[in-house]
Design an enzyme around this catalytic site. Structure first.
Site, PDB file in Angstrom:
ATOM      1  N   ARG A  40       0.848  -1.192   0.000  1.00  0.00           N
ATOM      2  CA  ARG A  40       0.000   0.000   0.000  1.00  0.00           C
ATOM      3  C   ARG A  40       0.886   1.246   0.000  1.00  0.00           C
ATOM      4  O   ARG A  40       1.968   1.252   0.596  1.00  0.00           O
ATOM      5  CB  ARG A  40      -0.907  -0.001   1.224  1.00  0.00           C
ATOM      6  CG  ARG A  40      -1.835  -1.215   1.300  1.00  0.00           C
ATOM      7  CD  ARG A  40      -2.588  -1.270   2.617  1.00  0.00           C
ATOM      8  NE  ARG A  40      -3.464  -2.440   2.689  1.00  0.00           N
ATOM      9  CZ  ARG A  40      -3.066  -3.642   3.123  1.00  0.00           C
ATOM     10  NH1 ARG A  40      -1.805  -3.827   3.527  1.00  0.00           N
ATOM     11  NH2 ARG A  40      -3.916  -4.647   3.150  1.00  0.00           N
ATOM     12  N   LYS A  69       1.884  -4.195  19.786  1.00  0.00           N
ATOM     13  CA  LYS A  69       2.379  -5.290  20.611  1.00  0.00           C
ATOM     14  C   LYS A  69       1.936  -5.049  22.061  1.00  0.00           C
ATOM     15  O   LYS A  69       1.799  -3.914  22.503  1.00  0.00           O
ATOM     16  CB  LYS A  69       3.904  -5.347  20.552  1.00  0.00           C
ATOM     17  CG  LYS A  69       4.447  -5.750  19.189  1.00  0.00           C
ATOM     18  CD  LYS A  69       5.964  -5.801  19.228  1.00  0.00           C
ATOM     19  CE  LYS A  69       6.521  -6.208  17.871  1.00  0.00           C
ATOM     20  NZ  LYS A  69       8.005  -6.230  17.871  1.00  0.00           N
ATOM     21  N   HIS A 159      -3.454   3.580  -5.758  1.00  0.00           N
ATOM     22  CA  HIS A 159      -3.886   2.188  -5.546  1.00  0.00           C
ATOM     23  C   HIS A 159      -3.583   1.310  -6.756  1.00  0.00           C
ATOM     24  O   HIS A 159      -3.500   0.089  -6.628  1.00  0.00           O
ATOM     25  CB  HIS A 159      -5.387   2.134  -5.270  1.00  0.00           C
ATOM     26  CG  HIS A 159      -5.788   2.747  -3.961  1.00  0.00           C
ATOM     27  ND1 HIS A 159      -5.276   2.330  -2.756  1.00  0.00           N
ATOM     28  CD2 HIS A 159      -6.656   3.747  -3.683  1.00  0.00           C
ATOM     29  CE1 HIS A 159      -5.807   3.044  -1.787  1.00  0.00           C
ATOM     30  NE2 HIS A 159      -6.643   3.914  -2.308  1.00  0.00           N
ATOM     31  N   ARG A 162      -0.623  -1.368  -6.764  1.00  0.00           N
ATOM     32  CA  ARG A 162      -0.882  -2.637  -6.070  1.00  0.00           C
ATOM     33  C   ARG A 162      -1.758  -3.541  -6.930  1.00  0.00           C
ATOM     34  O   ARG A 162      -1.486  -4.739  -7.083  1.00  0.00           O
ATOM     35  CB  ARG A 162      -1.545  -2.327  -4.726  1.00  0.00           C
ATOM     36  CG  ARG A 162      -1.812  -3.524  -3.810  1.00  0.00           C
ATOM     37  CD  ARG A 162      -2.105  -2.983  -2.423  1.00  0.00           C
ATOM     38  NE  ARG A 162      -2.758  -3.904  -1.522  1.00  0.00           N
ATOM     39  CZ  ARG A 162      -2.133  -4.772  -0.740  1.00  0.00           C
ATOM     40  NH1 ARG A 162      -0.815  -4.872  -0.802  1.00  0.00           N
ATOM     41  NH2 ARG A 162      -2.801  -5.546   0.096  1.00  0.00           N
ATOM     42  N   HIS A 185      -2.848 -10.182   2.330  1.00  0.00           N
ATOM     43  CA  HIS A 185      -4.277 -10.281   2.614  1.00  0.00           C
ATOM     44  C   HIS A 185      -4.543 -11.554   3.400  1.00  0.00           C
ATOM     45  O   HIS A 185      -3.892 -12.574   3.185  1.00  0.00           O
ATOM     46  CB  HIS A 185      -5.089 -10.322   1.319  1.00  0.00           C
ATOM     47  CG  HIS A 185      -5.316  -8.981   0.711  1.00  0.00           C
ATOM     48  ND1 HIS A 185      -4.823  -8.619  -0.525  1.00  0.00           N
ATOM     49  CD2 HIS A 185      -5.993  -7.905   1.169  1.00  0.00           C
ATOM     50  CE1 HIS A 185      -5.195  -7.383  -0.797  1.00  0.00           C
ATOM     51  NE2 HIS A 185      -5.891  -6.922   0.204  1.00  0.00           N
ATOM     52  N   TYR A 194      -8.339  -7.560  -6.450  1.00  0.00           N
ATOM     53  CA  TYR A 194      -7.171  -6.924  -7.043  1.00  0.00           C
ATOM     54  C   TYR A 194      -6.716  -7.588  -8.334  1.00  0.00           C
ATOM     55  O   TYR A 194      -5.952  -7.000  -9.092  1.00  0.00           O
ATOM     56  CB  TYR A 194      -6.008  -6.939  -6.040  1.00  0.00           C
ATOM     57  CG  TYR A 194      -6.144  -5.943  -4.929  1.00  0.00           C
ATOM     58  CD1 TYR A 194      -5.446  -4.736  -4.956  1.00  0.00           C
ATOM     59  CD2 TYR A 194      -6.971  -6.187  -3.838  1.00  0.00           C
ATOM     60  CE1 TYR A 194      -5.571  -3.814  -3.935  1.00  0.00           C
ATOM     61  CE2 TYR A 194      -7.101  -5.269  -2.811  1.00  0.00           C
ATOM     62  CZ  TYR A 194      -6.399  -4.097  -2.864  1.00  0.00           C
ATOM     63  OH  TYR A 194      -6.531  -3.187  -1.853  1.00  0.00           O
TER      64      TYR A 194
END
Length: 216
Positions: A40, A69, A159, A162, A185, A194
């Site tokens: 991205r 975390k 976009h 990607r 993903h 995509y």
């Protein structure tokens, strides 16, 4: 998530754009890195030089929706779970030229210092040059400037890098599991949004269905 109408550009169009003389080295590197990592735009723009593994051709990014975390007692920490993105020869050739010996701070920086009164986080300032991190809005405007044919706002969208990368990998035979690993993903249906094979790719795979003697 970008909608299903986001196009995938051809590899020829991508190579021609990056090769254009008027496209600055910073943008050449950014575009090539977006394409080869299939990451991205926000992830690549947020990279610091310290996140790069130039020898391994990879970097650690804070992924979309990354969770912080936690300590053993559940207390949140400031650092996040990172994911690896990988690039190839095109990015590997350009990155050292872009960095020019810089060893820390944002990978992609503006060409001007922040104006007076503009508040910028210390993490978004290059400690060696004082220049600020390139923003998503600035990167989007530059891409539009390079690709718009019908006036401002008609060019490519960030976009699309990607989408294009995952489509081209799929056309070359990458499996769904490999595309999921590359795109990071978690759900197959998201990867399918995509993957948009070109008419030429569909015609080529259709030829496999022809009678045996007609392909000789």
């Amino acid at each position: 998530m970008p909608d299903s109408e986001t196009p995938a550009r051809s590899k020829i169009a991508i190579d021609r754009l990056i090769a254009r003389r008027e496209v600055h080295l910073r943008e050449k590197t950014f575009y090539r890195m977006l394409y080869e990592t299939a990451a991205r735009a926000e992830e690549i723009l947020s990279l610091n030089i310290e996140n790069l593994d130039l020898a391994g051709r990879r970097a650690s990014v804070k992924a979309k929706g990354a969770r912080a975390k936690t300590r053993r007692r559940g207390q949140a920490r400031e650092d996040f779970v990172l994911e690896a993105v990988y690039w190839d020869a095109g990015t590997a050739r350009l990155l050292p030229r872009l960095l020019k010996g810089r060893t820390r701070g944002p990978v992609f920086i503006t060409h001007r210092r922040p104006g007076p009164g503009k508040v910028v986080s210390p993490r978004d300032i290059c400690p060696d040059t004082g220049l600020a991190r390139l923003s998503y809005g600035q990167a989007r405007a530059l891409l539009d400037e390079h690709t718009a044919l019908g006036g401002p706002g008609t060019g490519w969208d960030l976009h699309e890098w990607r989408h294009s990368a995952l489509t081209h990998l799929g056309e070359q035979g990458a499996t769904l599991l490999m595309l999921m690993a590359k795109s990071r993903h978690k759900k197959p249906e998201n990867v399918r949004r995509y993957f948009k094979p070109s008419p030429e790719a569909i015609a080529e795979v259709t030829s496999l269905l022809a009678p045996g003697d007609s392909r000789r």
